[in-house]
Structure formats: structure tokens, C-alpha cells
Design an enzyme around this catalytic site. Structure first.
Site: not given
Lengths: 554, 510
Positions: B169-170, B404-405
Site C-alpha cells: 500500500g502506501g 540508432g543504438a
């Protein structure tokens, strides 16, 4: 001489003793008993088609010969559908002892004594030595002379080896002749001082042998072990891969003996599945057998292999065994001494103290260096001296005083202080030095907590911690082995290159299961745990998706 | 006076007892240590100074006024790791299950603020049941106070979380905003909603371990950066990690005495790259043979294995290594690898840690799974992170640097300071086969001609020299000299002083 039957015939004609036996078929038990008596007990009764111990019987008397014949025949019929039976002399306590011969093109031939190669695993020689701890001068001479007779009978004009099997009463029988230089030739070179390769080249060139039989003596003792790329902890499976680290002990003097390394590999080389798994030969020489073995063990201690598993832990364990040291070895040695395979050597109390001291030193050197880290907010405390070593489920309290060149380690449980001297520093690989005035070398690798320490087949995880931490260790319950996944899944979309397992096969953790190709790169997918293959869902050539289940374990 | 001292001692003893010996024994039986035992393992012996041990909650609802423990379920304070100050909070599962009240949160916020002010790391040890429900919205306010400090401290001081029990949870969001999260195998789990809620909402049956155990988060979700066998190992390794990190963004990384020769040559590296360009090799060997003493603290070892990230040292000083791993998915950049490396690069840049990048990358991972998952934006994170980083950047291309790598992996074009290539490097838009099929589409039907063209392309582009001729590579170096050359590059870059244009903050494609 390459053909076994022809060479045996030649040998018999040359007056070399061969294993007595009856090579014709035997029709019934009565004849079997008669032949056995002629050969002399014990005899081996074996099926012509036999193999793997099936259809084989050893008989020590008439009664056993009769039973053995009938048993072997029935078994052979059932197993191979072929019940032809032979009988030959059974060699009790067999040893593999061979004679090195050297001939020239001028009819000269000498023998360079024997080598004993009884330590074998599945007919693969593992440890070789010269001379043999078993032969007396009379037997040596007899074997040598018969070997020369054989070599001369075939006009042999190079270096060769005549192999014999020798029984517990020093009866020797010809096995075969090897018409080449053998792997184990260095032990002969180191005990006779003769460079066999040089001699081979000279005689091949047509030169006359300058050496006479009387020039050949026995100087001290030499031992050779074969370093194989195989995993002794996993039933000697071949181990392939890149030699990330491969450091040999320095050649030359070591301890009271001498070291020689014959190898064709270097650090950074790839050990592939396409060649013989032998990566090196380690040879040591000493004034006597004990000295040669002692030096050999020290050399094995200093061998560093990473990237593949090698058999050196096993070799060290053999060399350290009392029985090996006593020289009471046979070709069945490994089968008898390691009936369930090899799972590492036992840790003696001395080993344990050494490994604890080494770990305490490594821990201390590292702690001292971090005590001097830059940017401290608080002054450094003097180094702690009271520690606890956790090893094999025990907590051993120690007191450690560190200096530049080692440590004084006081074992409280033994009320004993022992000196460790070493120049080792973190990242330094092998730790060499003296412990309690005795030489040692070991490897020590840091883990998430503590070290894995290895030396001569002994492996231990040792944690050096404060007494308080040791207490916390004691409070944590032993963890159950986690249940690892039973599925092997494809880590990516790709093409199956091969599936290397089949249903029912036992697979060990780390073993290759299959190969998937993607991006034109082959990815070996390995088992993450030991298991038996229950299902294979794919075959070579299949296209697979990411997370597709390829193989399932039971 | 004697009585007064006795009173103090009694109060301290009460606080130190936590939830009492029975609950601590239960904690041990589960394979977990107590909150204070953990702190003692993490810090230098005797260095822990506890704060707020007398703090109690102020809730009066549901009979809580009758039920108070000094310390209120969290142990806080400061101490040292090898003499360097760190701030710590350690949830005490034996007190109210470690649940968070407003007073409990205030204790944590106090150490967070002190750490930010002084410039020292905060280490949180988690083992707790979530919000103190009896406190209602006060508990939620407490969480938010902690989150706020996490955010303000991000990039100012290192924040490290270790999950050593339940964390749900939190409770998960404070760790989620810290720099690194580690878990302990088998005794910890972490999820936003637990198995019971999962069952109600989605009808899915799942165990705590399968929903949020250490294996799930270290291998599948990538939420955590490492998993350890037990509490002791985990805390030892956190100490080891702290030794790599500067105390704040105002400092350089710490330096230790190195026992490793900076000029050490390693001949075996010359054979690391196999002759067949499609055969994988272990890039970790290169890192371990380059770094001081082979010491490498890996981050995210079991997640996105096609890229390696972690800390090592050169000449005793911390560097961050980023390296494609040909052993896994050919070292391709996919969503997981891009996310993992981007976050690591940004951490290094925050804390003045030079980045050493080893490149062997065939490109980005193709496929619907990747594109649907948003590879474009995830890949851009790594590109963005390398580009914006102003720390010293040294890059070595060992083999493939395609498309692009190539640009992404700390290339010269993204302000790489020193860019080397091994002679085995292939710096090109793509592999030869693919390139030829496009360029010479007209000859597609003629395999002989294509083979010839492929050879032509390989001869021309499958090498580092085209890139070197443009100055995109500063030098082509022998593999054996890699350590020595990186050491010299880093020495040369010690005075590097680059700042990005002033802005409120950048807008990295999250």
C-alpha cells in the site's frame, strides 16, 4: 604394430609374455573348466559380444569356472543374443606399466625404464609416474629386455612404448605397443635426463644412437598429471568455455623439487567441444617419490583456472590420499576409492585453520583500507581484533593481529596462535605464503558475505564477523532450498537452433538445455536447477515466442 | 539524582525492548532480525545515535490511548558507515506491525530533513504493515510528508531502501522514489494491493511471493535493484554500496587505496571478442578485468540482462559502468534494458560519478511486444540520459555499434568525452546483409552479386576506421590496454566542467 592381434602375435613370436588365454570358442562347461585349469586361476570368462560388465565372470577355482561359464553364457544370450564365450587369464590387482624404448636405423635399441600409469578413469590416464613404485630391478630389466626384443623384431627405429599389464605378483603381460611419443613421456625425460623429442629427430635423420643402455639410470622420481577441462564434481562432464583466467605455477624450482608445464593454451583461449579435453600437463620431479608428489601438490595448489571447470581438485585429492602415497595402486584405483564419484576433498582441522586465517587476513586488509576511505566524518577506530569465523555450521572465535606482511591468528578453542605470512592484496588472485611456517597457496573469492576459499579440492565458505553478528547468524533459522521453476522458457522471440535434451534425461543446473537464435546470435539456454526432463515442446527449426515454454522438468 | 538516572535508564530500556522479547523471537523464527539488530549490522559498531525513542502516538480513537509503545514502531537516528555519516530509519514490525502513524512519520521526516541539510545518505529499512488505520487521514498525511522529503532530496543525497518484510500500500511509494531498492529473498514482499484484494477485484489467485516477492521484483518488474539471501547479507552489501557513493551531490565520490596497477595490461582481452561476429561473449569479463581488483557492484543484475549496470573503481575512485551484454539477447536495447540503464546513468550524473560505457549493440529490439510497450519512449530515456549527463563520459566500442543504438550508447555526438574503439569494432547503420538488401534491391535476385556486395560493404563499413576518419572515435585501441587508456582518460577529465542551459528541470520522456 598398431593392430592389437597382429602385435600380440608378433610379441609372442619375439618371446614377449602375453596374457594367456583360449581364443577359440568353448562348447561346454566341462571344456571351460579344462581350459581354465590350463591357463591357471584366476581366469576371466567373457562373452564374445560382451560389454559393460555383462556376460563377464571371474573364476578362482573349478567350481566357479563351471558356474561362471553357464552364467556368462545365459547372460550373453539374453543381453546380446550371442552366447559365444572365451576364457583368458584374469589379472588380479592389475597395474599399467609401460617401457619406453628408443631405436635407430642402425639396429640399436635401448629401453629408458618404465612409467606407471595405473591411475586411470575409463581407460583415460590421469596420473603417471616414473619409475613405478612397484617394480624391482629384476622385473624392470626383464620387461626392458623383452621390449627391446619386440622393438627389434619389428625393426623399430624411433621412440616407442611397450605397454604391459602387471599383476600383484609382478607377472607382466604384453598389451600393445605405441609407435609414437606418448603424452606421459616427460616423466621419462625428467628421470633419465634424455630429451626424447631430440633423440627422435636425430634417429629419424638417420643418426646413430649415442646413448647406450648403461647410460640410462634413474634419477629421482617424476610425476605427471593431466589437467582436463572436465568437471569432477559433475561426473567428469566435459567443461567448455573461455579460459577467463589460466595461471600456471612458475616452471623450475618449487619447494624441494622442480616443475615443468607442457601446455598449448593461454589465458583468454576458448576450450571448445571439438578437441581433446586435455589442456595441460603438469610434471614435477623430486629426489624420491614423496618429494615429487609433495612438489606436485604444491604446483596444483598454484594452478588457477577460471571460466571452465578443470579436474585439478580431483587430482590433488588423489595425490593426497594415503593409499596413493603408499604406492598400492591398480588400474581400478579410481573406481575403488571414488565409488560414488567425487564431491570434493574433506576439510581437515589444519585446512580449516588455514582457511580461517586466510579469510581473516583478507577481511582485515580490506577493512583497514576502507577505514581510510576519503571523506570520513568521524575518526577511525583502532582495528578490531576479536572476531568469529563461521565455517561449516560452526562458530570459531579468533583473535587477529594484522600487520603489513600477514597476521597472527589466535584460535581460542585450541588456545593456539598461528602465524600467517603473505603478500596478498585484494584482487590479487592466488594467496601464497606461509602458515605455521608451512608453504600454502589458495584462492579466495568474496561473496555477498564472506569468502569462498578453495585449495586442493577442499572448498569452504568462510564468514569473518563480529561476535555480535555471529550471534545474529545463530538466530536466523536455516533457509529451506527455494523451489526453482520447473519450466524453461524462451527469453525472446527467435528460432530454435537445437534442443540438447530429451524426455527422461537428467539435467544438472547450468547444463545447456537448448539454443535459441535471435538477432542472428545464438543464445544458450541453461537449466537453472537439477532435474529430469518431463516434456520437450519444441524442436530445432521451430519459431518460438518470448516466454514460450520450451522444456518442462518433472 | 540516582533516581533520575534510574528513571532515564528504565525509559530507555522500555523503548529498546520494542514489542517485547516474544514478538522479537517470532521475528527471528520468520528469518528476520529486529529493527535495532538491523541498524547495528548496517552501521559501524557503536556509532548509532538514536533519536526520538520516547515519541508516542497521539491517537485516542479505538482505545489506542491505552496502547502505546515508546518509539511508535520505527527506530530512527544516525550513525556511520566506515566513518561517513548516514541517516537511518528502521521499521519495527514488533510494534503495531510497524504501521505508520503521524508521530511515526514525523520521526522519519526528521531524519530525512537532517540528511538533506547535512548532505548525507538516508537508508530506510522496511518491514511494516502499512497505514495505522486507527489514525485515519493523519496516517495518510504522514505518508505524504515522507514522499515530499523523498522528492526534495532526490538528486541531492543518495536514498536507499531495503525491503526486509512486508511493504504494501502506501508504504511502497517512499521506496519507489528512492535511488535504489533492495529486497531480502523469501522474507520480504512488496505490492500496491495484496493477494486478498487482487482476488476480490480480478478473481486472480496469487501468493504473496508470486505477487511481490524478491524474485518477481528483481527479475520481472525491475522495481528492485537486487535481492539478497538474508538480512545480514543484505546489510553487508548496503555497506559495500555506500562505500561507492558520495554523501551528496556536492561531493565527489569517495576514494580508497587501490591495490591494482593502473597500467595493468591484460593480454586475454585480445581474444575476448570471438572471431565469429554472431557468437556471444561475456561483457562482464571486460568490466571485471578493467575495474580495480575486479570489484564490481552490479545494479539490477537479474533484470534487463542485455545491459549491465553497476559501480566499480578506477584508481580507487568510483565509476559507473554501463555495458551491452552480448550473452543476453545479443545485447540488444529493449524496453527493460533502456529503462534500467537510463535510471543508472541519471543516478551517476546526479552524484558526480564518471560513466564508462562498453558498447556491443546490434540495435533496438524489433517486434509488436516492444512497440506496443512503448519502446520508442523507453529507448529515448537512455538517449536522453546519456545526452544530458555532464559527468566525464568514456566510451569503448568493442564490436557492434549499429544504427540508432550507436548514437544512444554515449556516442561522441551525445557529448562523449573520450570515445575509443577496439579494432574489432563495426560502426555502421546496420549489419552488412540488411544493408545490402536495401541498397542493392535491384540485385536481390542474384545471390552471387549480393554476396559480392555484402563483402564490399563489410570491407568498407565493418570496422572502426570510417568513424575514426570522421573523428567520431578518438582512437582505436588494443583491447589489452583498455584499463590503462580508461584510467588516463579519466585523469584527463578530472577538471571537466560542463553545465546544461538553465531551466526549471528537463522533461525526460517518462
Amino acid at each position: 604394430m598398431g593392430d592389437k592381434i597382429t602385435s600380440k602375435k608378433f610379441a609372442a613370436e619375439a618371446g614377449v609374455s602375453t596374457v594367456p588365454g583360449h581364443m577359440d570358442l568353448i562348447k561346454d562347461a566341462k571344456e571351460a573348466v579344462k581350459i581354465s585349469k590350463e591357463i591357471g586361476y584366476p581366469v576371466m570368462i567373457k562373452a564374445s559380444a560382451g560389454g559393460g560388465g555383462k556376460g563377464m565372470r571371474i573364476a578362482w577355482n573349478d567350481k566357479e569356472a563351471e558356474e561362471g561359464f553357464n552364467g556368462a553364457k545365459a547372460e550373453a544370450k539374453a543381453s546380446f543374443g550371442d552366447d559365444r564365450i572365451f576364457i583368458e587369464k584374469f589379472v588380479d590387482q592389475p597395474r599399467h606399466i609401460e617401457i619406453q624404448v628408443l631405436g635407430d636405423k642402425h639396429g640399436n635399441c635401448i629401453y629408458l625404464n618404465e612409467r606407471e600409469c595405473s591411475i586411470q578413469r575409463r581407460n583415460q590416464k590421469v596420473v603417471e609416474e616414473a619409475p613405478s613404485p612397484f617394480l624391482d630391478e629384476k622385473t624392470r630389466q626383464a620387461m626392458g629386455e623383452q621390449s627391446i626384443a619386440l622393438a627389434k623384431a619389428v625393426d623399430y627405429d624411433s621412440a616407442g612404448t611397450v605397454e604391459f599389464i602387471v599383476d600383484g605378483d609382478r607377472n607382466f603381460y604384453f598389451l600393445e605397443m605405441n609407435t609414437r611419443l606418448q603424452v606421459e613421456h616427460p616423466v621419462t625425460e625428467m628421470t633419465t635426463g634424455v630429451d626424447l623429442v631430440e633423440q627422435m629427430l636425430l634417429v629419424a635423420y638417420g643418426e646413430k644412437l649415442k646413448l647406450k643402455q648403461k647410460d640410462i639410470g634413474i634419477n629421482g622420481w617424476a610425476v605427471e598429471t593431466r589437467i582436463y577441462a572436465e568437471d569432477p564434481y559433475r561426473n567428469f562432464l566435459p567443461s567448455i568455455g573461455r579460459l577467463r583466467r589460466m595461471r600456471f605455477p612458475a616452471e623450475g624450482k618449487l619447494d624441494k623439487g622442480e616443475v615443468r608445464i607442457d601446455t598449448g593454451v593461454r589465458e583468454g583461449d576458448e576450450i571448445s567441444m571439438f578437441y581433446d579435453p586435455m589442456i595441460a600437463k603438469l610434471i614435477t620431479h623430486g629426489k624420491d617419490r614423496d618429494a615429487a608428489i609433495d612438489t606436485h601438490v604444491k604446483a596444483l595448489e598454484r594452478l588457477e583456472v577460471e571460466g571452465i571447470q578443470d579436474n585439478s581438485p580431483f587430482l590433488a585429492a588423489v595425490l593426497n590420499q594415503k593409499r596413493f602415497r603408499s604406492g598400492k595402486i591398480t588400474t581400478n584405483y579410481i573406481k575403488e576409492e571414488f565409488p560414488d564419484g567425487f564431491s570434493g576433498a574433506d576439510m581437515s582441522e589444519k585446512d580449516e585453520r588455514l582457511m580461517i586465517a586466510a579469510s581473516a587476513y583478507a577481511h582485515g586488509v580490506n577493512a583497514a583500507r576502507f577505514n581510510d576511505i576519503s571523506g570520513r566524518d568521524e575518526p577511525a577506530h583502532p582495528a578490531r581484533t576479536e572476531w568469529v569465523a563461521l565455517v561449516a555450521g560452526k562458530a570459531v572465535p579468533i583473535r587477529v593481529e594484522l600487520d603489513e606482511k600477514g597476521a597472527e591468528v589466535h584460535f581460542e578453542d585450541a588456545d593456539k596462535t598461528i602465524q600467517l605470512k603473505t603478500n596478498w592484496r585484494p584482487g590479487g588472485g592466488l594467496m601464497e605464503g606461509k602458515f605455521d611456517k608451512e608453504d600454502f597457496a589458495l584462492t579466495l573469492k568474496p561473496t555477498d558475505e564472506g569468502f569462498i576459499v578453495e585449495r586442493l579440492g577442499v572448498t569452504a565458505r568462510i564468514i569473518i564477523c563480529t561476535p555480535a553478528t555471529a550471534e545474529l547468524h545463530a538466530r536466523l533459522p536455516e533457509k529451506e532450498k527455494p523451489d526453482t521453476s520447473k519450466l524453461i522458457m524462451s527469453p525472446m522471440p527467435g528460432l530454435m537452433v537445437s534442443v540438447d535434451v530429451e524426455v527422461g534425461q537428467e539435467v544438472k543446473s547450468g547444463e545447456a538445455v537448448c539454443v535459441v537464435e535471435a538477432m542472428k546470435m545464438q543464445n544458450i539456454i541453461r537449466a537453472e536447477a537439477d532435474g529430469v526432463v518431463a516434456k520437450v515442446n519444441v524442436g530445432a527449426g521451430d519459431a518460438v515466442a518470448a516466454d514460450e515454454v520450451l522444456v518442462e522438468f518433472a | 539524582m540516582k533516581e533520575i538516572v534510574a528513571q532515564l535508564e528504565a525509559k530507555r530500556a522500555e523503548a529498546r525492548a520494542g514489542g517485547g522479547p516474544d514478538r522479537i523471537a517470532r521475528q527471528h523464527a520468520k528469518g528476520k532480525l529486529s529493527a535495532r539488530e538491523r541498524i547495528n549490522l548496517l552501521l559501524d559498531e557503536g556509532s548509532f545515535e538514536e533519536w526520538d525513542m520516547f515519541v508516542e502516538h497521539r491517537c485516542n480513537d479505538f482505545g489506542m490511548d491505552e496502547n502505546k509503545f515508546p518509539g511508535d514502531g520505527v527506530v530512527t537516528g544516525w550513525g556511520t558507515v566506515n566513518g561517513r555519516i548516514v541517516y537511518v530509519f528502521s521499521k519495527d514490525f514488533t510494534v503495531f506491525g510497524g504501521s505508520l502513524s503521524l508521530a511515526h512519520a514525523a520521526k522519519i521526516v526528521k531524519v530525512q530533513r537532517a540528511a538533506a541539510k547535512i548532505g548525507a545518505p538516508v537508508i530506510g529499512l522496511f518491514d511494516a504493515g502499512g497505514a495505522r488505520i486507527q489514525e485515519g487521514v493523519d496516517s495518510l498525511a504522514g505518508y505524504a510528508d515522507i514522499f515530499m522529503e523523498n522528492v526534495l532530496s532526490s538528486g541531492v543525497i543518495p536514498q536507499i531502501s531495503v525491503i526486509m518484510g512486508p511493504c504494501a500500500g502506501g508504504d511502497v511509494y517512499s521506496p519507489a522514489m528512492t535511488d535504489f531498492i533492495f529486497m531480502v529473498k523469501d522474507t520480504s514482499y512488496m505490492f500496491v494491493t495484496g493477494p486478498d484484494v487482487v482476488k476480490t477485484v480480478t478473481n486472480e489467485n496469487v501468493t504473496h511471493e508470486d505477487l511481490g516477492g524478491a524474485r518477481v521484483h528483481s527479475q520481472k518488474s525491475g522495481v528492485v535493484d537486487g535481492a539478497f539471501e538474508n538480512d545480514i547479507e543484505a546489510l553487508q552489501q548496503i555497506r559495500r554500496m555506500i562505500d561507492f557513493l558520495p554523501s551528496s551531490n556536492r561531493e565527489k565520490p569517495p576514494v580508497i587505496k587501490s591495490f591494482d596497477d593502473p597500467d595493468r595490461r591484460d593480454m586475454s582481452l585480445n581474444t575476448l571478442v570471438p572471431s565469429n561476429p554472431n557468437t556471444p561473449y561475456d561483457m562482464k569479463e571486460l568490466i571485471e578485468k578493467v575495474a580495480d581488483e575486479g570489484d564490481f557492484f552490479e545494479i539490477g543484475k537479474d533484470f534487463g540482462k542485455n545491459i549491465i549496470t553497476g559501480f566499480g573503481r578506477m584508481e580507487g575512485s568510483t565509476v559507473g559502468f554501463v555495458a551491452n551484454q552480448p550473452m543476453s539477447l545479443a545485447g540488444v536495447l529493449d524496453i527493460d534494458a533502456s529503462r534500467k540503464a537510463a535510471r543508472f546513468v541519471r543516478f551517476c550524473d546526479c552524484f558526480n560519478i564518471p560513466i564508462v560505457t562498453f558498447v556491443d549493440v546490434p540495435g533496438f529490439m524489433p517486434g509488436t511486444k516492444q512497440e506496443y510497450g512503448g519502446l520508442i519512449k523507453h529507448g529515448a530515456k537512455l538517449l536522453f540520459a546519456f545526452a544530458e549527463a555532464t559527468v566525464p563520459k568514456v566510451t569503448v566500442i568493442t564490436r557492434k555499434a549499429y544504427g540508432g543504438a550507436y548514437d544512444v550508447m554515449s556516442s561522441k555526438h551525445l557529448r562523449g568525452d573520450v570515445n575509443f574503439a577496439w579494432p574489432t569494432a563495426e560502426i555502421a547503420v546496420m549489419g552488412a546483409k540488411g544493408a545490402v538488401e536495401i541498397i542493392f534491391r535491384a540485385e536481390a535476385g542474384d545471390p552471387d552479386k549480393l554476396a559480392e556486395r555484402t563483402k564490399e560493404y563489410e570491407d568498407r563499413f565493418a570496422n572502426p576506421y570510417v568513424a575514426a576518419s570522421r573523428g567520431y572515435i578518438d582512437d582505436v585501441i588494443m583491447p589489452q590496454n583498455t584499463r590503462h587508456r580508461i584510467v588516463r582518460a579519466l585523469r584527463q577529465l578530472r577538471g571537466k566542467d560542463v553545465t546544461n542551459p538553465p531551466k526549471k528541470h528537463d522533461n525526460i520522456p517518462l
